[in-house]
Design a protein around this motif. Structure first.
Motif, PDB file in Angstrom:
ATOM      1  N   GLY A   1      34.733  -4.426  40.758  1.00 17.70           N
ATOM      2  CA  GLY A   1      35.645  -3.327  40.435  1.00 17.70           C
ATOM      3  C   GLY A   1      36.846  -3.275  41.360  1.00 17.70           C
ATOM      4  N   VAL A   2      36.610  -3.467  42.651  1.00 17.19           N
ATOM      5  CA  VAL A   2      37.711  -3.447  43.617  1.00 17.19           C
ATOM      6  C   VAL A   2      38.667  -4.604  43.364  1.00 17.19           C
ATOM      7  N   VAL A   3      38.120  -5.791  43.104  1.00 16.55           N
ATOM      8  CA  VAL A   3      38.982  -6.944  42.821  1.00 16.55           C
ATOM      9  C   VAL A   3      39.821  -6.690  41.566  1.00 16.55           C
TER      10      VAL A   3
ATOM     11  N   VAL B   1      42.591   1.331  36.496  1.00 23.42           N
ATOM     12  CA  VAL B   1      41.678   2.406  36.085  1.00 23.42           C
ATOM     13  C   VAL B   1      40.277   1.870  35.808  1.00 23.42           C
ATOM     14  N   LEU B   2      40.171   0.806  35.001  1.00 20.15           N
ATOM     15  CA  LEU B   2      38.839   0.268  34.704  1.00 20.15           C
ATOM     16  C   LEU B   2      38.184  -0.305  35.961  1.00 20.15           C
ATOM     17  N   GLY B   3      38.948  -0.993  36.792  1.00 18.50           N
ATOM     18  CA  GLY B   3      38.395  -1.514  38.037  1.00 18.50           C
ATOM     19  C   GLY B   3      37.886  -0.403  38.944  1.00 18.50           C
ATOM     20  N   ALA B   4      38.666   0.664  39.069  1.00 18.63           N
ATOM     21  CA  ALA B   4      38.242   1.800  39.900  1.00 18.63           C
ATOM     22  C   ALA B   4      36.992   2.462  39.330  1.00 18.63           C
ATOM     23  N   LEU B   5      36.921   2.605  38.016  1.00 16.06           N
ATOM     24  CA  LEU B   5      35.728   3.207  37.395  1.00 16.06           C
ATOM     25  C   LEU B   5      34.495   2.323  37.595  1.00 16.06           C
ATOM     26  N   ILE B   6      34.672   1.008  37.507  1.00 12.50           N
ATOM     27  CA  ILE B   6      33.560   0.087  37.746  1.00 12.50           C
ATOM     28  C   ILE B   6      33.085   0.203  39.194  1.00 12.50           C
TER      29      ILE B   6
ATOM     30  N   ALA C   1      29.087  -0.805  29.600  1.00 12.24           N
ATOM     31  CA  ALA C   1      30.178  -0.335  28.728  1.00 12.24           C
ATOM     32  C   ALA C   1      31.541  -0.576  29.373  1.00 12.24           C
ATOM     33  N   LEU C   2      31.662  -0.300  30.666  1.00  9.73           N
ATOM     34  CA  LEU C   2      32.934  -0.536  31.361  1.00  9.73           C
ATOM     35  C   LEU C   2      33.265  -2.024  31.402  1.00  9.73           C
ATOM     36  N   GLY C   3      32.254  -2.869  31.582  1.00  6.91           N
ATOM     37  CA  GLY C   3      32.478  -4.308  31.562  1.00  6.91           C
ATOM     38  C   GLY C   3      32.986  -4.788  30.213  1.00  6.91           C
TER      39      GLY C   3
END
Length: 122
Positions: free
Chosen positions: A21-23, A43-48, A70-72
């Protein structure tokens, strides 16, 4: 199932989710993107990453792995849905990070279920 997998902050699957997520969230710093691609990845990376942190803090919370999967999937389909496939670096980062997030979530599901069952016995 080993005891270490049911303790907070010890599950490698969730740490992998945080790193992925951070990457993904920071990748627009070194990749060519447009505004849509940048914000989608941030946004998606931060949520992951946030979901990974929550799963690390509360290992008995089973639905976190479902959210992770789901986020992936969302990150994987984002280049097509958000129309940034022309940015090869951003697209490949989304596809690879999305697949890795789904794999980590699926691999963590049995561990999370065991932690949930163990938490219910106390």
């Amino acid at each position: 199932m080993s005891e270490v997998s049911t303790r907070a902050w010890t599950r490698p699957h969730d740490w992998a989710e945080v790193v992925i997520g951070v990457v993904a969230a920071l990748s627009p710093l070194w990749l060519s993107t447009d505004t849509t691609a940048m914000w989608t990845m941030v946004v998606l990376g931060a949520l992951i990453a946030l979901d990974g942190l929550v799963s690390l803090a509360m290992p008995g919370m089973v639905y976190g792995e479902g959210v992770q999967i789901a986020l992936g999937v969302l990150l994987f389909i984002a280049p097509w849905v958000m129309s940034y496939t022309e940015f090869n670096g951003a697209s490949w980062t989304s596809w690879i990070a999305g697949v890795l997030t789904v794999i980590a979530g699926a691999a963590a599901m049995p561990v999370a279920n065991a932690a949930h069952r163990t938490a219910g016995q106390h």
